[in-house]
Enzyme design. Structure first.
Site, short mmCIF file in Angstrom:
data_model
loop_
_atom_site.label_atom_id
_atom_site.label_comp_id
_atom_site.label_asym_id
_atom_site.label_seq_id
_atom_site.Cartn_x
_atom_site.Cartn_y
_atom_site.Cartn_z
N GLY A 223 0.81 -1.07 -0.11
CA GLY A 223 -0.14 0.02 0.00
C GLY A 223 0.82 1.33 -0.01
O GLY A 223 1.98 1.14 0.41
N CYS B 117 5.45 -6.31 1.87
CA CYS B 117 5.65 -4.76 2.02
C CYS B 117 4.97 -3.89 3.01
O CYS B 117 5.15 -4.22 4.20
CB CYS B 117 5.49 -4.12 0.57
SG CYS B 117 6.16 -2.64 0.19
N TYR B 118 3.75 -3.21 2.79
CA TYR B 118 3.34 -2.49 3.77
C TYR B 118 2.54 -3.57 4.48
O TYR B 118 2.46 -3.39 5.94
CB TYR B 118 1.97 -1.61 2.91
CG TYR B 118 1.18 -0.90 3.87
CD1 TYR B 118 1.50 0.14 4.34
CD2 TYR B 118 -0.21 -1.35 4.20
CE1 TYR B 118 0.70 0.81 5.48
CE2 TYR B 118 -0.99 -0.95 5.21
CZ TYR B 118 -0.63 0.29 5.69
OH TYR B 118 -1.49 0.75 6.52
N HIS C 11 8.17 -7.21 -3.51
CA HIS C 11 6.95 -7.73 -4.17
C HIS C 11 7.40 -9.01 -5.08
O HIS C 11 7.81 -8.94 -5.85
CB HIS C 11 6.63 -6.66 -5.06
CG HIS C 11 5.97 -5.57 -4.50
ND1 HIS C 11 4.74 -5.35 -3.96
CD2 HIS C 11 6.53 -4.28 -3.74
CE1 HIS C 11 4.55 -4.19 -3.19
NE2 HIS C 11 5.65 -3.73 -3.15
N GLU D 218 5.18 -10.63 -6.32
CA GLU D 218 4.02 -10.74 -7.38
C GLU D 218 4.35 -10.21 -8.79
O GLU D 218 3.81 -10.54 -9.76
CB GLU D 218 2.70 -10.06 -7.04
CG GLU D 218 2.69 -8.56 -6.85
CD GLU D 218 3.28 -8.19 -5.41
OE1 GLU D 218 4.04 -9.02 -4.76
OE2 GLU D 218 2.84 -6.83 -5.04
N SER E 285 -21.35 -9.55 -28.41
CA SER E 285 -20.79 -8.49 -29.12
C SER E 285 -19.50 -9.04 -30.03
O SER E 285 -19.20 -8.44 -30.88
CB SER E 285 -20.02 -7.39 -28.23
OG SER E 285 -19.12 -8.38 -27.67
N VAL F 102 -14.40 -11.11 -26.35
CA VAL F 102 -13.84 -12.39 -25.46
C VAL F 102 -14.92 -12.58 -24.49
O VAL F 102 -15.41 -13.96 -24.41
CB VAL F 102 -12.52 -12.27 -24.94
CG1 VAL F 102 -12.25 -13.49 -24.37
CG2 VAL F 102 -11.51 -12.03 -26.24
N ASP F 103 -15.45 -11.60 -23.74
CA ASP F 103 -16.19 -12.06 -22.49
C ASP F 103 -17.36 -12.47 -22.84
O ASP F 103 -18.18 -13.30 -22.21
CB ASP F 103 -16.26 -10.56 -21.92
CG ASP F 103 -14.70 -10.07 -21.52
OD1 ASP F 103 -13.62 -10.78 -21.61
OD2 ASP F 103 -14.79 -9.02 -20.97
N LYS G 188 -9.14 -11.93 -16.84
CA LYS G 188 -9.33 -12.21 -18.22
C LYS G 188 -8.72 -13.43 -18.57
O LYS G 188 -9.13 -14.34 -19.58
CB LYS G 188 -8.66 -10.86 -18.91
CG LYS G 188 -8.86 -10.89 -20.30
CD LYS G 188 -10.23 -10.04 -20.50
CE LYS G 188 -10.47 -10.07 -22.01
NZ LYS G 188 -11.68 -8.96 -22.09
#
Ligand code: XMP
Length: 512
Positions: free
Chosen positions: A54, A81-82, A168, A170, A222, A225-226, A368
């Site tokens: 954060g 981290c935070y 981090h 990630e 449409s 993809v979704d 996604k």
């Protein structure tokens, strides 16, 4: 309910990345607001907690703090981290506030592999971005890794399953970061890796059937993809109880409507209604040149056409939507997060509540990349699952200024050439977006012995990971030559092709 890893969000822009990395390890994760009561987490079958980073200092006024009872739940906690500083603060250590942020690469030296660093090398490049530092460990903790600037870059209280890391894990710049996360999930929390595409599809189908019963679902398709994956999933669950509506707004790319009809109608045998509203859209857009105005007209007309088509379909209780997890996360905004909206990016699927339909959103839990995997597993072709993003207002925002059928034809033909060359060369899947823009300026040229006075097509090809920032793609010159040569030769009305070399910011990806 699947085993859940809770990611408490303290406002880092990387919170979603942590949640995604966890799911890449086939463990289900959910993002919770930092203040979520421990009791709620317990009821959600949480088997481990990750405290995100954060932007604040734990001592700042209004700094986000968790419910202290999360440390009493008896589940492992990893502070990033935070998150590490919070653990120091809440569990009886000391934190030193430092004005200067340590930012960038560092080298982690592992003192003791323990469970967190099991199987990893003793030296690892890690990515730092933090201000405060833990200067005294809370009781029960000991250091397991150091960096040049910090003796407590990684700490553990193995008995309670509490871990803290200052860097981090990630981000890709941290070497073997995902392995650290996996070690925490499997080694410390004992997670079962039960979050797989197959399990998800089976659960989703059950869920859809339970929600819908014998009811009817309408879905606005449409071609993106979704909505495509949502359609395929709903169809697998409820077959002919699903009706898809595809609106041809006259702003589609070449052959788009045909390919939707081919795939969903003839291949999947979905009950597909194609509404041809091109004339209505073009009539309403006539003479309109201001981009936001165009977007509004296109959005409003879509809703109107869609609503009208529902009447002809007959009674339905449900509206299917391809809403994804990032759309439903309640985002925590701390400090001055520059998440400002520059264009009104309406998703044309967002329909007003007055339609009184209940929503069915089978992809609400997914990121996604997970949606793509589900699409592949359901047998959707690569062109659909890995399709580049395409804006809701379509070619409406790619014809600069006012729109006419003639301009659209030129743009469509030029765009089809570009698409063909991007596909043949394989670059279509390597870049974020590639498209043509019609410029309503005429320039002089020669064609054979004749002087021409024709329009300009701009080719925009960008690389990006999230559309927030983008850079123009360095396509090979030979490919650019081929694209330009073919467009000027094959598309009547185009005398010149230019390549857009602007990055975002300051330019946006679309031209309008
Ligand atoms: P910009 O042009 O703002 O675009 O850099 C970022 C991403 O959003 C897409 N885009 C839109 N998508 N409705 C949409 O659904 C819109 O009005 C719209 N405008 C831009 C754009 O293609 C890019 O992927």
């Amino acid at each position: 309910m699947p085993q859940t890893i809770a990611v408490l969000d303290f406002g880092s822009q990387l919170t979603q990345v942590i949640a995604r990395r966890i799911r890449e390890c086939q463990v289900y994760s959910r993002i919770f607001h930092y203040s979520t009561p421990a009791e709620t987490l317990r009821k959600e079958n949480v088997i481990g907690i990750i405290l995100s980073g954060g932007p604040q200092s734990v001592y700042s006024r209004g700094a986000p703090h968790p419910d202290p009872a999360i440390f009493e739940l008896g589940v492992p906690v990893l502070g990033v981290c935070y998150g590490l500083q919070l653990m120091g603060h809440f569990l009886g250590g000391e934190i030193e506030h430092s004005k200067a942020r340590e930012y960038g690469h560092g080298v982690l030296t592992v003192l003791k592999p323990g469970k967190l660093f099991a199987g990893l090398p003793r030296k690892l490049r890690v990515w730092n971005s933090h201000g405060d530092k833990v200067t005294q460990l809370p009781p029960g903790f000991r250091p397991i890794g150091t960096t040049e600037n910090s003796p407590f870059a990684a700490v553990e209280d193995a008995k309670r399953g509490f871990y803290g890391i200052q860097f981090h894990p990630e981000v890709f710049h941290t070497e073997r970061g995902v392995d650290m996360i996996r070690n925490f999930l499997l080694g410390v929390c004992g997670a079962k890796q039960d979050w797989t595409t197959r399990d998800f599809i089976a659960h989703a189908i059950e869920g859809i059937r339970a929600q819908v019963g014998k009811g009817r679902v309408i879905l606005g398709l449409s071609g993106g993809v979704d909505s495509s994956v949502a359609a395929a999933l709903l169809h697998k669950a409820i077959g002919r109880q699903l009706t898809c509506v595809f609106v041809d707004n006259g702003l589609l790319r070449k052959d788009e409507r045909d390919s939707v009809e081919r795939l969903y109608g003839r291949h999947f045998h979905i009950d597909l209604r194609v509404v041809d509203a091109a004339k209505l859209f073009l009539r309403r857009l006539k003479g309109v040149s201001e981009p936001e105005q165009k977007r509004k007209i296109i959005g409003r007309t879509f809703v109107e056409v869609f609503e009208k088509s529902l009447k002809s379909i007959g009674h339905a209780e449900f509206l299917g939507q391809g809403t994804l997890y990032p759309d439903v996360i309640e985002s925590v905004s701390i400090g001055n997060n520059p998440a400002s909206l520059i264009k009104t990016h309406h998703n044309v699927g967002g329909l007003p509540a007055r339609m009184k339909l209940k929503l069915v959103e089978p992809l609400r839990e997914l990121f996604k990349d997970e949606v793509r995997r589900v699409g592949e597993a359901l047998g959707l072709p690569r062109e659909v699952v890995w399709r580049q993003p395409f804006p809701g207002p379509g070619l409406g925002v790619r014809v600069m200024g006012d729109i006419s059928a003639d301009k659209l034809t030129i743009l469509r033909d030029a765009d089809a050439v570009l698409h063909d060359e991007m596909m043949r060369s394989g670059y279509y899947y390597k870049v974020w977006q590639s498209f043509c823009v019609f410029l309503p300026v005429r320039t002089v040229g020669v064609f054979g012995d004749e002087r021409t006075y024709d329009y300009v097509i701009a080719v925009r090809v960008v690389e990006s990971t999230d559309a927030m920032t983008a850079d123009w793609a360095r396509l090979p010159y030979d490919l650019m030559q081929k694209i330009s040569g073919r467009i000027t030769n094959e598309v009547r009305g185009v005398g010149r092709v230019v390549f857009d070399i602007s990055s975002k910011p300051p330019a946006t990806i679309e031209w309008e």
